[in-house]
Design an enzyme around this catalytic site. Structure first.
Site, PDB file in Angstrom:
ATOM      1  N   ALA A 118       0.644  -1.152  -0.105  1.00  0.00           N
ATOM      2  CA  ALA A 118       0.009  -0.005  -0.037  1.00  0.00           C
ATOM      3  C   ALA A 118       0.855   1.227  -0.001  1.00  0.00           C
ATOM      4  CB  ALA A 118      -1.073  -0.028   1.161  1.00  0.00           C
ATOM      5  N   ASN A 184       4.364  -3.276   7.492  1.00  0.00           N
ATOM      6  CA  ASN A 184       4.957  -3.582   6.340  1.00  0.00           C
ATOM      7  C   ASN A 184       5.364  -2.720   5.603  1.00  0.00           C
ATOM      8  OD1 ASN A 184       5.258  -6.718   6.543  1.00  0.00           O
ATOM      9  ND2 ASN A 184       3.072  -6.511   6.803  1.00  0.00           N
ATOM     10  N   HIS A 214      -1.528   6.642   4.251  1.00  0.00           N
ATOM     11  CA  HIS A 214      -0.389   6.661   4.374  1.00  0.00           C
ATOM     12  C   HIS A 214       0.193   7.942   3.975  1.00  0.00           C
ATOM     13  CE1 HIS A 214      -0.214   2.246   5.820  1.00  0.00           C
ATOM     14  NE2 HIS A 214      -0.674   1.904   4.643  1.00  0.00           N
TER      15      HIS A 214
END
Ligand SMILES: NC(=O)c1ccc[n+]([C@@H]2O[C@H](COP(=O)([O-])OP(=O)(O)OC[C@H]3O[C@@H](n4cnc5c(N)ncnc54)[C@H](O)[C@@H]3O)[C@@H](O)[C@H]2O)c1
Length: 261
Positions: A118, A184, A214
């Site tokens: 992502a 991750n 993010h």
């Protein structure tokens, strides 16, 4: 192309569905799962050991299981000369594991392939690194309940958070090791850019978001980068962004495509 999966969960299901739609190119031959994985998420069989998986002679193994699976099987797959996609990139924050996997990839003809997951801007980080990057900072916000089962539970009453609250601030290495299922993306930023120590990470419990958000900032000789992604959760696992599976599919397309971007 014969593909073997490690894992039988949300990502494995989406990858298997993608492959079944493109059955003329991709064939999922088997998946390695835990004893709890009784029913396959696709039409392929589940096996219990790596030798059983490799007996299907896959061209490519896709890890979509978790840190423990990378530790148990990553180097062995590469040592067998088989290309490996690792989606649990946070596992590579473990220096000893990274050394082992890197040595195996360098020694064999196989490649370790890391999907963007992502994280936005992996291409920019990896290209910018060639000219020198001074700063990389990632801020990841998820709904408070997404931090359940993490160290944040010990430091915060997640059910009572009513405003954006920083639950962790530190290096990408610390984030990836302490939040194996939730950071991750931080590890991928570190691996694409300036490494686990220099990449700064803030993790936020935000009751105002419903997606995984993010925000990536980087500065260097290339210029400056400011990116944000509002990633939808996976249909079968709210902790996992749908983009994790999509980015594996993109790597699979790279294996077969005449034109790669
Ligand atoms: N790179 C990214 O941006 C990103 C994003 C989301 C998730 N991930 C990683 O992907 C992993 C899988 O995500 P998911 O949503 O499919 O999870 P999931 O919980 O839905 O499925 C995980 C599957 O792997 C199996 N498994 C776990 N450990 C194993 C082992 N040691 N050996 C064999 N099988 C094992 C489980 O039984 C389960 O079938 C996560 O654990 C996380 O590490 C990475």
């Amino acid at each position: 192309m014969k593909i073997a999966l490690i894992g039988n969960g949300a990502i494995a299901k989406l990858v298997a569905q993608f492959c079944s739609v493109r059955a003329d190119i991709y064939n999922v031959v088997a998946a390695l799962g835990l004893p709890a994985d009784m029913t396959s998420v696709g039409t392929h069989p589940i096996v219990r050991s790596l030798p059983e998986l490799l007996a299907f002679k896959p061209d490519l193994v896709v890890e979509c299981a978790g840190h423990s699976a990378v530790k148990a099987y990553g180097a062995a797959v590469l040592n067998a000369g088989i290309n490996l996609i690792v989606v649990s990139t946070g596992s590579l924050a473990d220096q000893a594991l990274w050394d082992e996997i890197k040595a195996a990839a360098e020694k064999s003809t196989a490649q370790l392939k890391l999907p963007a997951g992502a994280l936005p801007g992996v291409d920019s980080l990896a290209a910018g690194k060639l000219a020198g990057i001074d700063r990389v900072e990632l801020k990841s916000s998820k709904p408070p309940k997404a931090w359940a089962g993490t160290p944040a539970e010990k430091t915060h009453d997640l059910g009572k958070i009513t405003a954006p609250t920083v639950i962790f601030s530190g290096s990408a290495r610390e984030a990836a090791l302490a939040f194996p299922k939730n950071a991750n993306v931080a590890a991928t930023a570190a691996l694409a850019g300036i490494g686990f120590e220099k990449t700064r990470v803030t993790l936020i419990a935000d009751p105002g978001v419903t997606q995984n958000v993010h925000r990536l900032e980087a500065d260097g000789a290339f210029g400056s980068l400011r990116l944000e992604i509002f990633a939808n959760p996976s249909p079968d696992n709210p902790k996992t962004s749908h983009m994790a599976a999509l980015s594996i599919m993109r790597l699979l397309e790279h294996e077969a495509a005449a034109i790669v971007i």
